[in-house]
Design an enzyme around this catalytic site. Structure first.
Site, mmCIF file in Angstrom:
data_model
loop_
_atom_site.group_PDB
_atom_site.id
_atom_site.type_symbol
_atom_site.label_atom_id
_atom_site.label_comp_id
_atom_site.label_asym_id
_atom_site.label_seq_id
_atom_site.Cartn_x
_atom_site.Cartn_y
_atom_site.Cartn_z
ATOM 1 C CB CYS A 2 -70.613 -65.755 17.813
ATOM 2 S SG CYS A 2 -70.927 -65.952 16.287
ATOM 3 N NE ARG A 27 -69.238 -61.721 22.323
ATOM 4 C CZ ARG A 27 -67.864 -61.626 22.607
ATOM 5 N NH1 ARG A 27 -67.692 -60.766 23.534
ATOM 6 N NH2 ARG A 27 -67.065 -62.511 22.327
ATOM 7 C CD1 TRP A 79 -70.486 -60.140 12.590
ATOM 8 C CD2 TRP A 79 -68.862 -61.981 12.196
ATOM 9 N NE1 TRP A 79 -69.459 -59.779 11.481
ATOM 10 C CE2 TRP A 79 -68.457 -60.792 11.347
ATOM 11 C CE3 TRP A 79 -67.753 -62.833 11.977
ATOM 12 C CZ2 TRP A 79 -67.453 -60.731 10.501
ATOM 13 C CZ3 TRP A 79 -66.764 -62.987 11.047
ATOM 14 C CH2 TRP A 79 -66.807 -61.819 10.360
ATOM 15 C CG ASN A 105 -67.513 -66.579 20.254
ATOM 16 O OD1 ASN A 105 -67.472 -66.487 18.873
ATOM 17 N ND2 ASN A 105 -67.127 -65.778 21.227
ATOM 18 N N GLY A 106 -66.531 -68.996 17.814
ATOM 19 C CA GLY A 106 -65.348 -69.621 17.461
ATOM 20 C C GLY A 106 -65.419 -70.242 16.124
ATOM 21 C CD GLU A 486 -59.757 -44.464 14.737
ATOM 22 O OE1 GLU A 486 -59.314 -45.403 14.280
ATOM 23 O OE2 GLU A 486 -60.790 -44.716 15.612
ATOM 24 C CE LYS A 490 -64.201 -45.475 14.410
ATOM 25 N NZ LYS A 490 -62.903 -45.897 15.016
ATOM 26 C CD GLU A 493 -65.555 -48.713 12.428
ATOM 27 O OE1 GLU A 493 -64.948 -48.010 13.266
ATOM 28 O OE2 GLU A 493 -65.521 -50.060 12.459
ATOM 29 C CG HIS A 509 -44.891 -39.994 -3.589
ATOM 30 N ND1 HIS A 509 -43.900 -39.528 -4.354
ATOM 31 C CD2 HIS A 509 -44.654 -39.578 -2.359
ATOM 32 C CE1 HIS A 509 -43.065 -38.976 -3.959
ATOM 33 N NE2 HIS A 509 -43.492 -38.743 -2.510
ATOM 34 C CE LYS A 608 -66.553 -51.895 20.756
ATOM 35 N NZ LYS A 608 -66.056 -50.788 20.272
HETATM 36 O O1 M6R Z 1 -60.938 -54.812 20.633
HETATM 37 P P1 M6R Z 1 -59.782 -54.423 19.758
HETATM 38 O O2 M6R Z 1 -59.272 -53.116 20.382
HETATM 39 O O3 M6R Z 1 -58.705 -55.280 19.797
HETATM 40 O O4 M6R Z 1 -60.693 -54.197 18.268
HETATM 41 C C1 M6R Z 1 -59.756 -54.143 17.157
HETATM 42 C C2 M6R Z 1 -60.371 -53.852 15.948
HETATM 43 O O5 M6R Z 1 -61.431 -54.852 15.681
HETATM 44 C C3 M6R Z 1 -61.114 -52.497 16.250
HETATM 45 O O6 M6R Z 1 -60.660 -51.329 16.623
HETATM 46 C C4 M6R Z 1 -61.972 -52.019 14.933
HETATM 47 O O7 M6R Z 1 -61.162 -51.598 14.034
HETATM 48 C C5 M6R Z 1 -63.146 -51.159 15.348
HETATM 49 N N1 M6R Z 1 -64.325 -51.442 14.935
HETATM 50 C C6 M6R Z 1 -62.645 -49.657 14.867
HETATM 51 O O8 M6R Z 1 -63.880 -48.988 15.155
#
Ligand code: M6R
Length: 613
Positions: A2, A27, A79, A105-106, A486, A490, A493, A509, A608
């Site tokens: 948000c 956001r 969001w 927001n929250g 990672e 990527k 997501e 395993h 984000k």
């Molecule tokens: O702002 P932050 O680095 O604390 O965020 C942590 C995760 O939410 C963030 O890295 C998320 O996994 C990303 N969307 C990955 O690309």
């Protein structure tokens, strides 16, 4: 998670609010809205005009009449947490008489009991959200002073909030409050701004005040006033934002993620700049707030982080342990907080976060601090909550990262970990000579990343070839295991393709049962003692009919010959391969998502900055 905007000043508020929301869209992006104190001359009403739309900011922009006249208002991009995505649940929320409007927001944890109490008083609720109770509570306490009413309402709230609030009877005034969700005041010339982060106001002012938890602010065009939880007025500290507006533009790239991937040679350079002392083979980290003695006394390292930042932490811990020879572990923040952790003296905690606002990481870090632990932040966003609440730290200076999928912040976090590892290692076993060698290799990284990016066309072609597969495995060992995690994150997501990151030695395993001609495996083959082992794992997959895409040093002709497809990366010391190996994985995910027509920068269901637990 948000985004909030607020504007009061001489200009038309609606345009500034909507432009600000566009900057905050990363956001949250399932619905958006604004509330403007409409000018008396405006035909619509001498009150609050609330406009909301489901979907992205573009649909809100279309819905706002060009001639909507009003100079003060608030905006929100959502969001969803409580209540489905629809116009009624979108913010701003108003009280029954449309006198008070709020954006939030929250999460308000006790909203159901408050709602029951307010309904009993005769108030009628329109939405399913937790946030709407704030509007009714403020209206309930309103007696001519919006700040007093909001403060009275806050006393009832349990949970987290960043709130913006306007009242039709107090033209030109916005009141904001913060507890756990970020809120920044922008100080302009005869105009004031309120927002969840500075991006929303960068086009208008670079003078900002970061609110602390418990603070309430009143804004008028020429003035603002902050008070704390005890109702004492607070002397504002005005910070100057160094980010340029260009940094939040796409600058000719199709989307932010593409821009941010290609920016990495520069962003890594920035993370390293001024921090390498080649003469003594040392790293210069000025913000740690620890004396040499205190740093030397640290016996172990613990990382607290989430998502991509946790992956950077896994790489960092591997480096610290293998190079600086201190035991190191990276823990998921969401797990640490609730497992009653033992915080041992002599432990250096590192809270790693791009945004510096991730609720899981922030709360875990506070828990550690409550138990006497020393926590350093490794953050990108200057002035963010984690950066401010940590005991010291390292800013990674990647510049604003707008795409939801983190790319350049990850490699800058890695750079910070390499510098910290060097600092710790030089206090223990590493010689002057080895320190200088380490630094010269680190200095070469931006150039190597630039070369890794040159495989763009090859990777795009591979993405075309493989993007219709519904499952992928990403496999690596040692330092490249977190890079495999990672790479899988990527792909998941932004392309919505199922992908699992695994330690290559672990597949036998269990996960090897997934291997089939329709399930490609992406292998990260290092050029060190783990190379042979990884090749053995690669052959196990090949023997079972699984297609293999291998990423290895450009010199590794053997791997090139065995794999179905091969992505060469510049050769370097294996300790630095996380930098060169992540680049093709970022590009692969990006091109798969593009090929599948996904919204690369704003993938479904995500935001984000995750400011809720
Ligand atoms: O702002 P932050 O680095 O604390 O965020 C942590 C995760 O939410 C963030 O890295 C998320 O996994 C990303 N969307 C990955 O690309």
């Amino acid at each position: 998670m948000c985004g909030i905007t607020g504007y009061t000043g001489p200009k038309q508020a609606s345009r500034i609010l909507v432009d600000g929301l566009k900057r905050l869209e990363y956001r949250g992006y399932d619905s958006a809205g604004i509330a403007v104190q409409t000018d008396p001359a405006d035909q619509r009403a001498n009150a609050l005009t609330v406009i909301k739309r489901v979907g992205k900011i573009a649909s809100l922009r279309q819905a706002v009449p060009k001639d909507l006249s009003g100079h003060c208002g608030i905006g929100h991009t959502r969001w969803a947490t409580h209540g489905e995505v629809n116009e009624v649940n979108a913010h701003p929320h108003a009280d029954g008489s449309n006198r008070i409007a709020i954006v939030h927001n929250g999460i308000i944890e006790n909203y159901l009991s408050l709602k029951g109490m307010l309904e009993h008083e005769g108030m009628v609720f329109a939405s399913q959200t937790d946030s709407e109770v704030i509007a009714h509570l403020v209206a309930y306490h309103y007696d001519g002073d919006l700040e007093a009413a909001l403060k009275a309402a806050l006393k009832h709230l349990k949970g987290t909030f960043g709130i913006g609030c306007v009242c039709s009877q107090e033209p030109g005034r916005i009141v904001g409050a913060r507890n756990g969700s970020p809120l920044v005041v922008g100080v302009g010339d005869g105009e004031m701004f309120l927002a969840s982060d500075v991006n929303a106001m960068l086009a208008h002012t670079k003078r900002v005040v970061y609110l602390n938890d418990g603070e309430v602010v009143s804004l008028w065009p020429h003035d603002f006033r902050i008070s704390d939880g005890d109702d004492q007025s607070v002397d504002p500290k005005i910070d100057h934002v160094t980010w340029e507006l260009d940094a939040i533009e796409k600058e000719g790239f199709g989307c932010y993620m593409e821009k941010e991937i290609f920016e990495q040679p520069d962003s890594i350079e920035r993370a390293l700049k001024g921090r390498m002392d080649s003469e003594y083979g040392l790293a210069k980290l000025g913000g740690l707030n620890l004396s040499k003695k205190e740093l030397h006394a640290m016996q172990r390292v613990r990382v607290i982080a989430a998502g991509t930042s946790w992956h950077a932490g896994l790489v960092g811990c591997h480096l610290v342990e293998s190079i600086a020879r201190l035991p190191a572990l990276a823990e998921l923040a969401s797990e640490l907080r609730y497992r009653n952790p033992v915080v041992e003296p002599g432990t250096l905690y590192l809270s790693v976060s791009q945004s510096g606002e991730t609720a899981d990481t922030l709360y875990a870090m506070r828990e550690v601090q409550r138990r006497g632990g020393t926590v350093l932040g490794i953050c990108n966003v200057v002035g963010s909550t984690i950066a401010r609440e940590s005991d010291g730290g390292i800013y990674v200076h990647s510049g604003p990262e707008i795409a939801v999928a983190s790319t350049k912040a990850f490699t800058s976090q890695l750079a910070a970990f390499y510098l910290l590892t060097l600092s710790l290692a030089r206090m223990h076993d590493m010689s002057h000579h080895d320190g200088s060698l380490f630094l010269s290799q680190l200095k070469a990284i931006p150039g190597l990343v630039k070369r890794a990016l040159e495989q763009r066309d090859l990777i795009q072609a591979l993405a075309k070839k493989y993007c219709h597969c519904s499952d992928f495995l990403f496999l690596g060992r040692g330092l490249l295991y977190p890079i495999a995690l990672e790479g899988a994150l990527k792909l998941k997501e932004i392309s919505y393709i199922h992908a699992e990151g695994y330690a290559a030695g672990e597949i036998k395993h269990g996960p090897i049962a997934l291997v089939s001609p329709q399930t490609p495996s992406v292998f990260l083959v290092p050029n060190d003692h783990l190379r042979e082992k990884t090749i053995t794992n690669l052959k196990e997959i090949k023997a079972r009919g699984g297609p293999v895409i291998a990423i290895a040093s450009e010199k590794d002709l053997e791997v090139a010959a065995i794999a179905d497809d091969f992505i060469p990366v510049p050769d370097c010391d294996s300790r630095f391969q996380p930098f060169t190996m992540i680049v093709p994985l970022q590009l692969f995910a990006y091109f798969c998502a593009l090929e599948l027509g996904r919204d690369v920068d704003q993938p479904r269901n995500l935001a984000k900055s995750v400011t809720v637990e």
